[in-house]
Design a protein around this motif. Structure first.
Motif, PDB file in Angstrom:
ATOM      1  N   GLU A  15       0.589  -1.589   0.043  1.00  0.00           N
ATOM      2  CA  GLU A  15      -0.373  -0.112   0.105  1.00  0.00           C
ATOM      3  C   GLU A  15       0.833   1.746  -0.163  1.00  0.00           C
ATOM      4  N   ASN A  16       1.285   1.030   1.061  1.00  0.00           N
ATOM      5  CA  ASN A  16       2.580   2.440   1.221  1.00  0.00           C
ATOM      6  C   ASN A  16       3.465   2.537  -0.449  1.00  0.00           C
ATOM      7  N   TYR A  18       2.567   1.168  -3.068  1.00  0.00           N
ATOM      8  CA  TYR A  18       1.685   2.240  -3.813  1.00  0.00           C
ATOM      9  C   TYR A  18       1.269   3.884  -4.005  1.00  0.00           C
ATOM     10  N   ALA A  19       1.115   4.339  -3.069  1.00  0.00           N
ATOM     11  CA  ALA A  19       0.959   5.543  -2.100  1.00  0.00           C
ATOM     12  C   ALA A  19       2.606   6.317  -3.251  1.00  0.00           C
ATOM     13  N   SER A  64      -3.675   1.220  -3.876  1.00  0.00           N
ATOM     14  CA  SER A  64      -3.251   1.519  -2.596  1.00  0.00           C
ATOM     15  C   SER A  64      -4.813   0.931  -1.989  1.00  0.00           C
ATOM     16  N   TYR A  65      -5.714   2.308  -2.015  1.00  0.00           N
ATOM     17  CA  TYR A  65      -7.791   1.410  -1.503  1.00  0.00           C
ATOM     18  C   TYR A  65      -7.971   0.063  -1.284  1.00  0.00           C
TER      19      TYR A  65
END
Length: 138
Positions: A15-16, A18-19, A64-65
């Motif tokens: 997730e990080n 992708y952020a 990320s979502y």
């Protein structure tokens, strides 16, 4: 619990990552739009770069979502009690959906008082006492 098709598709990064990708793509797209608007020569490369960057931005936000709200997302919990019974309603005498051993993975969907509503293994859902599961974050 089985990850969704989107989670399997976006499993190449976390997730990080992708952020960070979304932030870089956003600023690259914004600067390329500024170059197109304020530049002396209005080339197609600035438009192409802005479209590509903003497409990457949208995809990274979606990834990320999905990873944040999927199987290993914010609602992930582990059953801590032995032979906990998931029920159809928030009552001790409600019909039983499934009996879960300690260590079972569940996903908390909502909480009402001392009860949690959870997605259980085998695509089932049920109410469990809130003190019978511990929420984790991977």
């Amino acid at each position: 619990m089985i990850p969704s098709r989107w989670e399997q598709l976006f499993a190449v990064a976390n997730e990080n990552q992708y952020a960070v990708t979304a932030a870089i793509a956003f600023w690259t797209g914004l600067f390329s739009i500024a170059v197109f608007i304020f530049g002396r020569r209005r080339g197609r490369s600035a438009v192409a770069l802005s479209i590509l960057s903003l497409s990457i931005f949208g995809t990274a936000i979606l990834a990320s979502y999905q990873l944040g709200h999927g199987k290993n997302g914010r609602g992930l919990a582990i059953v801590t009690g032995e032979n906990i019974e998931a029920r159809l309603a928030t009552a001790d005498n409600a019909n039983r959906v499934l009996t879960l051993p300690a260590g079972s993975e569940i996903k908390i969907i909502s909480q009402r008082g001392d009860w949690i509503y959870a997605a259980l293994p085998n695509s089932l859902r049920g109410w469990m006492p809130a003190n019978s599961a511990e929420q984790v974050r991977l």
